[in-house]
Design a protein around this motif. Structure first.
Motif, PDB file in Angstrom:
ATOM      1  N   ASP A   1       0.906  -1.156   0.115  1.00  0.00           N
ATOM      2  CA  ASP A   1      -0.060   0.060  -0.037  1.00  0.00           C
ATOM      3  C   ASP A   1       0.911   1.168   0.101  1.00  0.00           C
ATOM      4  OD1 ASP A   1      -1.731   1.875   0.286  1.00  0.00           O
ATOM      5  OD2 ASP A   1      -2.166   1.440   2.330  1.00  0.00           O
ATOM      6  N   VAL A   2       0.858   1.924  -0.986  1.00  0.00           N
ATOM      7  CA  VAL A   2       2.170   2.847  -1.015  1.00  0.00           C
ATOM      8  C   VAL A   2       1.536   4.079  -0.149  1.00  0.00           C
ATOM      9  CG1 VAL A   2       3.129   4.558  -2.948  1.00  0.00           C
ATOM     10  CG2 VAL A   2       1.923   2.572  -3.586  1.00  0.00           C
ATOM     11  N   ASP A   3       0.604   4.231   0.410  1.00  0.00           N
ATOM     12  CA  ASP A   3       0.293   5.164   1.554  1.00  0.00           C
ATOM     13  C   ASP A   3       0.481   4.662   2.846  1.00  0.00           C
ATOM     14  OD1 ASP A   3      -0.109   7.183  -0.489  1.00  0.00           O
ATOM     15  OD2 ASP A   3      -2.301   6.543  -0.811  1.00  0.00           O
ATOM     16  N   ASP A   4       1.010   3.567   2.993  1.00  0.00           N
ATOM     17  CA  ASP A   4       1.094   2.988   4.283  1.00  0.00           C
ATOM     18  C   ASP A   4       2.321   3.714   4.960  1.00  0.00           C
ATOM     19  OD1 ASP A   4       1.624   1.606   6.520  1.00  0.00           O
ATOM     20  OD2 ASP A   4       2.322  -0.232   5.461  1.00  0.00           O
ATOM     21  N   ASN A   5       1.860   4.296   6.204  1.00  0.00           N
ATOM     22  CA  ASN A   5       2.984   5.284   6.552  1.00  0.00           C
ATOM     23  C   ASN A   5       3.764   4.543   7.524  1.00  0.00           C
ATOM     24  OD1 ASN A   5       3.676   7.880   5.923  1.00  0.00           O
ATOM     25  ND2 ASN A   5       1.388   8.750   6.367  1.00  0.00           N
ATOM     26  N   SER A   6       3.948   3.631   7.930  1.00  0.00           N
ATOM     27  CA  SER A   6       4.688   2.896   8.898  1.00  0.00           C
ATOM     28  C   SER A   6       6.061   2.442   8.583  1.00  0.00           C
ATOM     29  CB  SER A   6       3.902   1.989   9.601  1.00  0.00           C
ATOM     30  OG  SER A   6       3.653   0.931   8.785  1.00  0.00           O
ATOM     31  N   TRP A   7       6.978   2.428   9.583  1.00  0.00           N
ATOM     32  CA  TRP A   7       8.186   2.214   9.340  1.00  0.00           C
ATOM     33  C   TRP A   7       8.370   0.504   9.212  1.00  0.00           C
ATOM     34  CZ3 TRP A   7      11.963   4.836   7.155  1.00  0.00           C
ATOM     35  CH2 TRP A   7      11.666   6.161   7.144  1.00  0.00           C
ATOM     36  N   HIS A   8       9.121  -0.144   8.338  1.00  0.00           N
ATOM     37  CA  HIS A   8       8.987  -1.609   8.139  1.00  0.00           C
ATOM     38  C   HIS A   8      10.391  -2.121   8.501  1.00  0.00           C
ATOM     39  CE1 HIS A   8       4.960  -2.107   6.790  1.00  0.00           C
ATOM     40  NE2 HIS A   8       5.306  -0.900   5.693  1.00  0.00           N
ATOM     41  N   ARG A   9      10.460  -3.030   9.180  1.00  0.00           N
ATOM     42  CA  ARG A   9      11.829  -3.988   9.133  1.00  0.00           C
ATOM     43  C   ARG A   9      11.853  -5.029   8.204  1.00  0.00           C
ATOM     44  NH1 ARG A   9      13.033  -5.379  15.021  1.00  0.00           N
ATOM     45  NH2 ARG A   9      13.531  -3.117  15.181  1.00  0.00           N
ATOM     46  N   VAL A  10      12.730  -5.343   7.543  1.00  0.00           N
ATOM     47  CA  VAL A  10      13.063  -6.299   6.556  1.00  0.00           C
ATOM     48  C   VAL A  10      13.340  -7.722   7.343  1.00  0.00           C
ATOM     49  CG1 VAL A  10      13.608  -4.882   4.751  1.00  0.00           C
ATOM     50  CG2 VAL A  10      15.366  -5.723   6.295  1.00  0.00           C
TER      51      VAL A  10
END
Lengths: 532, 178
Positions: free
Chosen positions: A18-27
């Motif tokens: 979701d391009v508008d997902d605003n949270s930071w992700h860990r890989v």
């Protein structure tokens, strides 16, 4: 190992795109492998500078192997700790058409890269990712911004979706719009802009079989790939073979002393052939490592190159970013009728600055036939005539210039030495001068240029032959130069700058040069088309 | 497409340039440049002379003669170079047209380098300490075809350099791409 895959899937589920997902992700924790590789390679590259230290300390190390082992263990532990640490601080976020990456332990780095600034999306699959169907993505933003973002350890499917998302992202920036429609003689758009919907439909334009790659290995020297990998061990390898030879009882000195001349020459020739043979085989292996499973696919506005035996590389290059088409042929390529096609983007220096394996991010099609070459270029530069253009020769003054400034002085020095020194026979001087003259003449024969209203063509080489197709609308700058001699003879050299580098046409007729110079400026300035 | 393209020479002072010929750089630029080189050379020579003739660690006479020969040889060479440099700087010139900017240079190898304005990425007016003393400036023009050489017009009057820069920045194609 299965846990790893599962846990990472939890962290970044497929539906999460979701391009508008605003949270930071860990890989995925698989990223640790990437960091280990990177740190290890960094260490390996620097080992060269530490060699003197090892040599000085060698006796110490031999005397206390346990301490050495301890140090190595410590280094490995440190690498692992730093890799894990790097993994923990690595975050990424996709929002509002930008990709953001936070990384770095001591030097924190926060890269913010809007999708519309991304020139290239490159998907890589090192072997340790391929086992789990993971990949890493490199985003290239082009020279002037000078920043690159890399997302590591993403599930392959996710990476592909993200790539499509980025590619589908049509910027509001008018500059990028013009590009795919450029290069018609009348300024008419050549392919319609509305066909955005099938922009992501891929057609395979070209594949390379193992046979092609073997041929490519023979004709082009791809040995450096193996040499580069083996560089840290070169000394050991030579030592190893030296020992082996001695072990077999081969004592070169005694042979040279005792055997008749003809026998030694046969040894020499066979050794030479053996070396050539080994080099060729290594080169073939190199070519296969680099280009295994080569496919060149085409969407409406870009080429995608996929290849690689150990690490799979994927490079996608929008047509609009391609600055020049180069058909390169070595002597053997001409013999076999094959061409190495290169479609260069921004200056290689920029492109390679942050990528250690040069060559892997270039759009190169190895050992293709002329007609394939023509078709591949035609998608980027419509109606180019590179394959059939009748080149104009440059001035014969070129020969005079190089003979008088290059061959004559060398011959003079050699003759002087030969005159005062018994060791150098006059025949050698004669042969060398003859050879140099032949080289100058051969160079002159290869030099050629031609132009029409859309392209400038250059041909050069000696035994091989390189042909260049420069789209006039992408020219950045042009230099018109004339020495005193050239002025007298009404000759001019032109130097043409593209974003991919500069290209020279030496010693051509002044009137032609003026026409090209003025036309280039007129075309570039009046149309002011985007160059990338 | 209607052809409205024009590329006339632009005038930044009540200038005399009517043909596409080069406008020379500021009158005192070559002089200043040469003076700087000569002063640098003089400093180096005096240091060398002091080193040769200082009485604290005296040189053997033979070494002294050789050192003097070398020093005078090097000096002559650099003087010739500076002389050449003076005429080379004198020979430089520029021309700003509506659509492009051109640098003329070279004594033996005459070069005409033309940079279309629509390809300029950014532009800088640079001034070193000496430039500031004598009210000169260098105009640096950057484009994507640049890595090896930047396009630089030295020895411009400060106001002239600024007005060229402003003119280029105001160019419609620059605003598009900026």
């Amino acid at each position: 190992m299965d846990n790893i895959t599962q846990s990472s899937a939890k962290q970044q589920p497929m539906s999460d795109i979701d391009v508008d997902d605003n949270s930071w992700h860990r890989v995925s924790p698989l990223a640790i492998l990437y960091f280990i590789e990177k740190l290890f390679l960094g260490l390996l590259n620097n080992i060269f500078y530490m060699l003197p230290m090892f040599i000085v300390l060698w006796d110490e190390i031999k005397a206390n192997p346990w301490i050495a082992a301890g140090i190595i263990g410590l280094i490995i532990t440190l690498i692992t700790i730093f890799a894990i640490w790097s993994f923990f601080v690595f975050r990424y976020r996709l929002s509002d058409g930008t990709v953001e990456v936070k990384s770095g332990i001591f030097a924190k780095k926060h890269v913010n890269l809007p999708f519309n600034r991304i020139q290239n999306v490159k998907i890589e699959q090192p072997f340790y990712y391929r086992l789990f169907d993971y990949s890493s993505m490199a985003f290239d933003s082009g020279g002037s911004l000078n920043q690159e973002a890399r997302l590591i350890a993403l599930p392959l499917a996710f990476a592909k979706e993200l790539q499509q998302e980025i590619n589908a992202f049509k910027p509001a920036n008018p500059m990028t719009d013009v590009e795919s429609t450029s290069f018609d003689e009348d300024g008419n758009p050549t392919n319609s802009q509305s066909a955005n919907s099938n922009a992501s439909v891929e057609t395979v334009e070209n594949t390379r079989s193992i046979g092609d790659l073997v041929l490519h290995g023979i004709t082009s020297n791809r040995i450096y790939i193996i040499l580069a990998a083996a560089a840290p061990f070169v000394n050991d390898i030579f030592e190893f073979f030296g020992d082996k030879l001695e072990g077999f009882g081969v004592d070169i000195q005694s042979h040279i002393d005792n055997d008749p001349m003809w026998q030694i020459s046969i040894y020499a020739i066979s050794l030479f052939l053996l070396v050539i043979g080994i080099m060729t085989i290594l080169s073939i292996i190199g070519a296969i490592i680099m280009f295994y499973g080569y496919t060149l696919s085409r969407t409406e506005d870009k080429y995608i190159r996929r290849s690689g035996l150990i690490t799979k590389h994927e490079v996608s290059v929008p047509f609009s970013r391609i600055q020049i088409a180069i058909m390169k042929q070595d002597f053997l390529d001409i013999l076999f009728g094959r061409i190495n096609l290169r479609l260069d983007q921004l200056n290689a220096q920029i492109a390679n600055a942050n990528v250690s394996q040069s060559g892997t991010n270039k759009l190169i099609v190895p050992s293709v036939f002329a007609y394939e070459c023509r078709d591949i270029i035609a998608h980027v530069f419509p109606e180019h005539g590179l394959h059939e253009v009748a080149f104009k020769a440059i001035s014969t003054r070129f020969i005079i210039r190089y003979i008088s400034f290059f061959v004559v002085p060398i011959t003079g020095i050699l003759s002087y030495i030969a005159y005062h020194n018994e060791g150098l026979s006059a025949w050698v001087v004669l042969v060398i001068s003859g050879l140099l003259t032949a080289i100058v003449y051969g160079r002159w024969c290869r030099w050629g240029y031609q132009y029409n209203d859309a392209y400038i063509y250059i041909r050069k080489g000696l035994l091989g032959r390189d042909r260049y197709c420069l789209p006039i609308t992408k020219i950045q700058r042009i230099t018109y130069s004339q020495s005193l001699f050239m002025r007298k003879n009404k000759l001019v050299s032109l130097k043409i700058y593209l974003a991919s580098g500069s290209y020279t046409i030496p010693m051509i007729d002044e009137d032609h040069a003026k026409r090209v110079y003025n036309y280039v400026l007129y075309k570039v300035e009046s149309e002011a088309k985007a160059w990338m | 497409m209607e052809n409205t393209f024009s590329n006339h020479i632009l005038h930044f002072d009540d200038s005399r340039i009517q043909s596409p010929e080069a406008t020379p750089l500021a009158e005192h630029y070559a002089m200043v440049n040469t003076a700087v080189s000569i002063v640098t050379l003089l400093i180096i020579i005096s240091v060398a002379l002091v080193a040769i003739f200082q009485p604290i660690w005296p040189m053997p006479d033979e070494g002294r003669t050789i050192a003097v020969y070398i020093a005078s040889g090097v000096t002559t060479f650099f003087l010739l170079l500076i002389g050449y440099g003076y005429f080379a700087e004198k020979a430089k010139g520029y021309c700003v047209r509506e659509q492009d900017i051109t640098l003329f240079k070279g004594l033996i190898f005459r070069k005409v380098i033309t940079q279309p304005i629509c390809r300029i990425q950014h532009i800088e007016v640079k001034r070193g300490p000496i430039d500031r003393k004598v009210n000169l400036a260098k105009l640096h023009v950057y484009s994507a075809g640049d890595i090896a050489q930047t396009f630089e017009i030295p020895g411009l009057d400060l106001t002239l350099a600024n007005s060229i820069r402003n003119e280029i920045l105001a160019h419609k194609d620059m605003q598009h791409h900026g």
